[in-house]
Design an enzyme around this catalytic site. Structure first.
Site, PDB file in Angstrom:
ATOM      1  N   SER A 291      -2.585  -9.735   5.400  1.00 59.58           N
ATOM      2  CA  SER A 291      -3.414 -10.794   5.990  1.00 59.58           C
ATOM      3  C   SER A 291      -2.397 -11.677   7.038  1.00 59.58           C
ATOM      4  O   SER A 291      -1.089 -11.804   6.839  1.00 59.58           O
ATOM      5  CB  SER A 291      -3.641 -11.867   5.055  1.00 59.58           C
ATOM      6  OG  SER A 291      -4.668 -11.241   4.042  1.00 59.58           O
TER       7      SER A 291
ATOM      8  N   GLU B 220       0.282 -18.524  -4.951  1.00 53.62           N
ATOM      9  CA  GLU B 220      -1.127 -18.088  -4.051  1.00 53.62           C
ATOM     10  C   GLU B 220      -2.204 -18.408  -4.838  1.00 53.62           C
ATOM     11  O   GLU B 220      -3.207 -18.698  -4.121  1.00 53.62           O
ATOM     12  CB  GLU B 220      -0.968 -16.614  -3.725  1.00 53.62           C
ATOM     13  CG  GLU B 220      -1.853 -16.124  -2.732  1.00 53.62           C
ATOM     14  CD  GLU B 220      -1.834 -14.534  -2.657  1.00 53.62           C
ATOM     15  OE1 GLU B 220      -1.684 -13.753  -3.455  1.00 53.62           O
ATOM     16  OE2 GLU B 220      -2.216 -14.257  -1.399  1.00 53.62           O
TER      17      GLU B 220
HETATM   18  C1  LIG Z   1      -8.891 -10.186   1.865  1.00 57.42           C
HETATM   19  C2  LIG Z   1      -7.727  -9.484   1.231  1.00 57.42           C
HETATM   20  C3  LIG Z   1      -6.458  -9.942   1.770  1.00 57.42           C
HETATM   21  C4  LIG Z   1      -5.358  -9.298   1.203  1.00 57.42           C
HETATM   22  N1  LIG Z   1      -3.870  -9.930   1.885  1.00 57.42           N
HETATM   23  C5  LIG Z   1      -2.983  -9.271   1.389  1.00 57.42           C
HETATM   24  C6  LIG Z   1      -1.575  -9.778   1.877  1.00 57.42           C
HETATM   25  O1  LIG Z   1      -1.637 -10.534   2.635  1.00 57.42           O
HETATM   26  N2  LIG Z   1      -0.799  -9.244   1.394  1.00 57.42           N
HETATM   27  C7  LIG Z   1      -0.575  -8.197   0.656  1.00 57.42           C
HETATM   28  O2  LIG Z   1       0.507  -7.666   0.116  1.00 57.42           O
HETATM   29  N3  LIG Z   1      -1.693  -7.963   0.196  1.00 57.42           N
HETATM   30  C8  LIG Z   1      -3.089  -8.249   0.587  1.00 57.42           C
HETATM   31  N4  LIG Z   1      -4.086  -7.927  -0.256  1.00 57.42           N
HETATM   32  C9  LIG Z   1      -3.983  -6.574  -0.961  1.00 57.42           C
HETATM   33  C10 LIG Z   1      -4.339  -6.992  -2.552  1.00 57.42           C
HETATM   34  O3  LIG Z   1      -3.451  -8.028  -3.041  1.00 57.42           O
HETATM   35  C11 LIG Z   1      -4.715  -5.866  -3.400  1.00 57.42           C
HETATM   36  O4  LIG Z   1      -5.622  -5.001  -2.738  1.00 57.42           O
HETATM   37  C12 LIG Z   1      -4.983  -6.080  -4.744  1.00 57.42           C
HETATM   38  O5  LIG Z   1      -3.832  -6.566  -5.489  1.00 57.42           O
HETATM   39  C13 LIG Z   1      -5.268  -4.815  -5.462  1.00 57.42           C
HETATM   40  O6  LIG Z   1      -4.232  -3.749  -5.238  1.00 57.42           O
HETATM   41  P1  LIG Z   1      -4.756  -2.470  -4.992  1.00 57.42           P
HETATM   42  O7  LIG Z   1      -5.316  -2.458  -3.511  1.00 57.42           O
HETATM   43  O8  LIG Z   1      -3.319  -1.677  -4.700  1.00 57.42           O
HETATM   44  O9  LIG Z   1      -5.524  -2.027  -6.000  1.00 57.42           O
HETATM   45  P2  LIG Z   1      -5.267  -1.170  -7.276  1.00 57.42           P
HETATM   46  O10 LIG Z   1      -3.972  -1.972  -7.811  1.00 57.42           O
HETATM   47  O11 LIG Z   1      -4.909   0.312  -6.812  1.00 57.42           O
HETATM   48  O12 LIG Z   1      -6.677  -1.116  -8.174  1.00 57.42           O
HETATM   49  C14 LIG Z   1      -7.509  -0.276  -7.959  1.00 57.42           C
HETATM   50  C15 LIG Z   1      -8.697  -0.543  -9.019  1.00 57.42           C
HETATM   51  O13 LIG Z   1      -8.063  -0.315 -10.479  1.00 57.42           O
HETATM   52  C16 LIG Z   1      -7.988  -1.744 -11.133  1.00 57.42           C
HETATM   53  N5  LIG Z   1      -6.882  -1.754 -11.872  1.00 57.42           N
HETATM   54  C17 LIG Z   1      -5.607  -1.578 -11.437  1.00 57.42           C
HETATM   55  N6  LIG Z   1      -4.502  -1.895 -12.393  1.00 57.42           N
HETATM   56  C18 LIG Z   1      -5.218  -2.172 -13.374  1.00 57.42           C
HETATM   57  C19 LIG Z   1      -4.929  -2.753 -14.841  1.00 57.42           C
HETATM   58  N7  LIG Z   1      -3.388  -2.613 -14.993  1.00 57.42           N
HETATM   59  N8  LIG Z   1      -5.617  -2.656 -15.708  1.00 57.42           N
HETATM   60  C20 LIG Z   1      -7.224  -2.668 -15.203  1.00 57.42           C
HETATM   61  N9  LIG Z   1      -7.667  -2.102 -13.881  1.00 57.42           N
HETATM   62  C21 LIG Z   1      -6.546  -2.115 -13.148  1.00 57.42           C
HETATM   63  C22 LIG Z   1      -8.367  -2.740 -10.256  1.00 57.42           C
HETATM   64  O14 LIG Z   1      -8.764  -3.712 -10.546  1.00 57.42           O
HETATM   65  C23 LIG Z   1      -8.995  -2.154  -8.965  1.00 57.42           C
HETATM   66  O15 LIG Z   1     -10.430  -2.175  -9.338  1.00 57.42           O
HETATM   67  C24 LIG Z   1      -5.328  -8.354   0.314  1.00 57.42           C
HETATM   68  C25 LIG Z   1      -6.373  -8.069  -0.075  1.00 57.42           C
HETATM   69  C26 LIG Z   1      -7.787  -8.296   0.475  1.00 57.42           C
HETATM   70  C27 LIG Z   1      -8.982  -7.817  -0.168  1.00 57.42           C
END
Ligand SMILES: Cc1cc2nc3c(=O)[nH]c(=O)nc-3n(C[C@H](O)[C@H](O)[C@H](O)COP(=O)(O)OP(=O)(O)OC[C@H]3O[C@@H](n4cnc5c(N)ncnc54)[C@H](O)[C@@H]3O)c2cc1C
Length: 261
Positions: free
Chosen positions: A17, A100
């Site tokens: 972000s 955060e």
């Molecule tokens: C508007 C927005 C702003 C963001 N800003 C930033 C930022 O500034 N910096 C940054 O670093 N990131 C940022 N993000 C990223 C965000 O932190 C991640 O997308 C989020 O933490 C999910 O991680 P992932 O995308 O790797 O999904 P994954 O971890 O791959 O998850 C995919 C799916 O699997 C599920 N899942 C994963 N692990 C588990 C578990 N152990 N148990 C049960 N279910 C699970 C999740 O709930 C999800 O439904 C942003 C995201 C959004 C939407």
């Protein structure tokens, strides 16, 4: 990898972000691949204008540009920019993520920003009220949730004033607040009827960022950003309820080993 008084970083990070506006970013880098995945991570403050950083925009379905994909190629970061111990960054990262969650918690429905349940109620009152019993029930439910969230927020602020670090209660608040925000936006759209398909604009034609339309399109992000609702529920299950740790098929393996698998 370390090179004298500097670290050389290669990698990629999606969803960063505001990277295109930032002077500095928090960089959590893998510095030892041969230990368990929560170890061997180091925490840096990364100047966003360092040579080797490329910021590629991601346009959201709102039409806005908030986040980016950031590529790092042989970026050199001085060791002076390291926060905490070498390979000891995970515990600091958890503190950052806890803070955060608190920072996303002021009154509005969209991570503390934008309109709140009270604004929707004002809109309904201003439009002459609502006599659909199902909608009235949904509005009352949103009001109750907003009050609960306000009280949780006061508890969190009081704890911070006492100098306490945010704990798993920030996860409880995030689970409730994100789904509450989505319900507000969904109900606002439903109540607007066909008008809900129109985009709000400020005078001069600029999109109204905090209007219902933008909020509705942004709201699916609430339960993903800052840690997904599923992961927050795991934190509550393990750290508040004391339930057994989630199954981890990589337990006991080094990060490099797990990647090979
Ligand atoms: C508007 C927005 C702003 C963001 N800003 C930033 C930022 O500034 N910096 C940054 O670093 N990131 C940022 N993000 C990223 C965000 O932190 C991640 O997308 C989020 O933490 C999910 O991680 P992932 O995308 O790797 O999904 P994954 O971890 O791959 O998850 C995919 C799916 O699997 C599920 N899942 C994963 N692990 C588990 C578990 N152990 N148990 C049960 N279910 C699970 C999740 O709930 C999800 O439904 C942003 C995201 C959004 C939407």
């Amino acid at each position: 990898m370390r090179d004298g008084d500097e670290w050389v970083v290669n990698g990629q990070k999606i969803w960063t972000s505001l990277a295109h506006h930032s002077a500095f970013g928090i960089l959590i880098a893998r510095t030892d691949p041969d230990v368990a995945k929560h170890q061997g991570i180091t925490y840096f403050i990364c100047p966003m204008d360092a040579e080797g950083i490329e910021i590629r925009p991601i346009i959201e379905m709102t039409g806005g540009h908030t986040f980016n994909e950031v590529f790092l190629t042989d970026v050199r970061i001085p060791d002076a920019n390291r926060v905490g111990d070498v390979h000891g960054g995970w515990s600091l990262a958890k503190v950052t993520l806890g803070n955060e969650r608190v920072s996303l918690s002021s009154g509005g429905a969209l991570w503390g920003m934008g309109p709140a349940a009270s604004d929707l109620l004002d809109e309904v009152r201003g439009g002459g009220g609502c006599d659909d019993p199902v909608r009235r029930d949904q509005l009352a439910q949103l009001h109750i949730e907003a009050e609960l969230l306000r009280l949780i927020r006061l508890r969190t602020v009081t704890a911070r004033i006492r100098g306490e670090q945010p704990g798993p209660e920030a996860s409880i608040r995030k689970i409730l607040a994100d789904e509450h925000g989505q319900r507000i936006m969904e109900l606002a759209k439903d109540l607007a009827g066909p008008h809900g398909m129109l985009e709000h604009q400020r005078a001069g034609g600029a999109p109204d960022l905090w209007g219902w339309h933008w909020g509705y399109l942004f709201s699916p992000a609430l339960t993903v950003g800052g840690g997904t609702g599923d992961v927050q529920r795991n934190i509550v299950a393990e750290r508040v309820l004391g339930l057994p740790h989630d199954i981890d098929v990589e337990a006991g393996r080094s990060w490099a080993d797990a990647r090979r698998g």
